[in-house]
Design an enzyme around this catalytic site. Structure first.
Site, PDB file in Angstrom:
ATOM      1  N   CYS A 121     -81.514 -20.467  44.793  1.00 59.80           N
ATOM      2  CA  CYS A 121     -81.999 -20.747  43.289  1.00 59.80           C
ATOM      3  C   CYS A 121     -82.142 -19.568  42.531  1.00 59.80           C
ATOM      4  O   CYS A 121     -82.951 -18.635  42.903  1.00 59.80           O
ATOM      5  CB  CYS A 121     -83.575 -21.498  43.456  1.00 59.80           C
ATOM      6  SG  CYS A 121     -84.074 -21.524  41.794  1.00 59.80           S
ATOM      7  N   CYS A 150     -85.336 -19.178  40.317  1.00 58.09           N
ATOM      8  CA  CYS A 150     -86.422 -18.819  41.029  1.00 58.09           C
ATOM      9  C   CYS A 150     -86.629 -17.425  41.649  1.00 58.09           C
ATOM     10  O   CYS A 150     -87.700 -16.840  41.520  1.00 58.09           O
ATOM     11  CB  CYS A 150     -86.749 -19.880  42.090  1.00 58.09           C
ATOM     12  SG  CYS A 150     -86.079 -21.658  42.023  1.00 58.09           S
ATOM     13  N   ASP A 151     -85.552 -17.125  41.997  1.00 55.41           N
ATOM     14  CA  ASP A 151     -85.662 -15.676  42.814  1.00 55.41           C
ATOM     15  C   ASP A 151     -84.925 -14.634  42.157  1.00 55.41           C
ATOM     16  O   ASP A 151     -84.899 -13.252  42.618  1.00 55.41           O
ATOM     17  CB  ASP A 151     -85.006 -16.033  44.504  1.00 55.41           C
ATOM     18  CG  ASP A 151     -85.852 -16.993  44.864  1.00 55.41           C
ATOM     19  OD1 ASP A 151     -87.238 -17.104  44.686  1.00 55.41           O
ATOM     20  OD2 ASP A 151     -85.251 -17.615  45.776  1.00 55.41           O
TER      21      ASP A 151
END
Ligand code: NAP
Length: 320
Positions: A136, A139-140
């Site tokens: 992701c 997200c990261d």
């Protein structure tokens, strides 16, 4: 343990589920939408959405919030529940069992549970998941500011997310097992024009290696020459497709060889009363627009299905 009865149960609150819930509300159906996480589905893993009509450029999470608010405005009952199984009884009622111990019952279910990312299935992938290996970008990505990272894959997701990650990383390598991408032309053009991105063609990832601090190396094999080489990176984002989340249904549902559910033009599956919409359905493409299109059809078809069922029409068991 408790049991609650509805006319319609929607499983999964991505764009398809939220749209189905909105239409169910408009149709005055007694419906519930079950979602294990935050509503939004894949929109929450997408930074910008540029192809949703009426929104030339909108953040994925903002579109998710708008869709959720829209569904709630029409009366959607959204509950945070982890669905464990969906089974159709002989009387045509579905039992949707959640880990919270509630059994939701209804004569119609719309499955909008999306999919989960494919894994490379190579040594080190699980060991370094969350310590350099990610599925992701939104997200990261911010964890890799100024670093050198790699993206694996050659489809729309890999190419689009590599572009996104280049805003954080100093250098992004895209590792692809062939010598051409299957991603759409416009996404490819953007990627090739980005000076921070370099494509490594014809390479298969063999192993992910690192140390106590996390991922350090990607070992690869050339798919043409067999040559072995290693790339030093601190992050590896894997975008090699995803598996539709269809395993919740305990009975057999017709699907294609990749596991995508086959529906008719009303989004009804091979199980009467079980409808499917969005990314887990077999179709040419998987976009937000197609997900909400599927969901619109499914929700309206459910209304007709329920009417036919109430009036005892034979259509209720074989279709509408
Ligand atoms: P995809 O289109 O199925 O592409 C998967 C990619 O991963 C392919 O390039 C494939 O290589 C590669 N791959 C598969 N297994 C691999 C393995 N074991 N090792 C290395 N590489 C592997 O999947 P996706 O990119 O996730 O897209 C899924 C769907 O969502 C598509 O319909 C796509 O159009 C849609 N989508 C659209 C957008 C957008 O329009 N903005 C964004 C994201 C996703 P080969 O090419 O060699 O098979």
């Amino acid at each position: 343990m408790s049991t609650e009865e509805f006319e319609l149960i929607i499983v999964g609150a991505g764009p398809a589920g939220l749209c189905a819930a909105m239409y169910a509300g408009r149709g005055m159906l007694k419906a519930v939408l079950l979602e294990r996480g935050v509503p939004g589905g894949e929109l929450l893993n997408t930074e910008w959405v540029d192809d949703y009509p009426g929104f030339e450029h909108i953040l994925g999470r903002e579109l998710a919030q708008k869709m959720t608010a829209h569904a709630i405005a029409f009366g959607a009952d959204i509950r945070q529940e982890h669905v464990e199984s969906i089974a159709r009884r002989e009387d045509g009622i579905f039992e949707v069992v959640t880990s919270g111990g509630t059994t939701y019952e209804a004569p119609a279910v719309i499955l909008t549970a999306g999919g989960t990312p494919h894994k490379l299935d190579v040594p080190g992938e699980y060991e370094y998941a969350g310590r350099g290996v990610s599925y992701c970008a939104v997200c990261d990505g911010a964890f890799f500011k100024g670093e050198t990272i790699a993206v694996v894959g050659g489809g729309d997701a890999a190419v689009e997310e590599a572009e996104y990650l280049s805003r954080y990383a100093e250098k992004v390598y895209v590792i692809h097992r062939r010598d051409e991408f299957r991603a759409s032309r416009i996404l490819q053009e953007r990627l090739f024009a980005n000076p921070k991105i370099e494509v490594i063609w014809n390479k298969r990832v063999r192993e992910l290696k690192g140390g106590p601090a996390g991922l350090e190396w990607i070992e690869m094999v050339d798919t043409v020459t067999g040559e072995e080489l290693a790339l030093k990176v601190s992050g590896c984002f894997i975008f090699i497709g995803f598996r539709p989340n269809t395993g919740l249904v305990t009975q057999h549902v017709d699907h294609d060889p990749s596991g995508y559910i086959i529906t008719d033009e009303r989004m009804m599956t091979s199980i009467p009363g079980l409808f499917a919409a969005g990314d887990l359905r077999m179709q040419l493409t998987r976009q937000v627009t197609t997900a909400v299109g599927d969901a619109t059809t499914a929700a309206i078809a459910v209304e007709k299905f329920l009417k036919a069922r109430k009036s005892g029409m034979p259509g209720a068991s074989v279709g509408v």
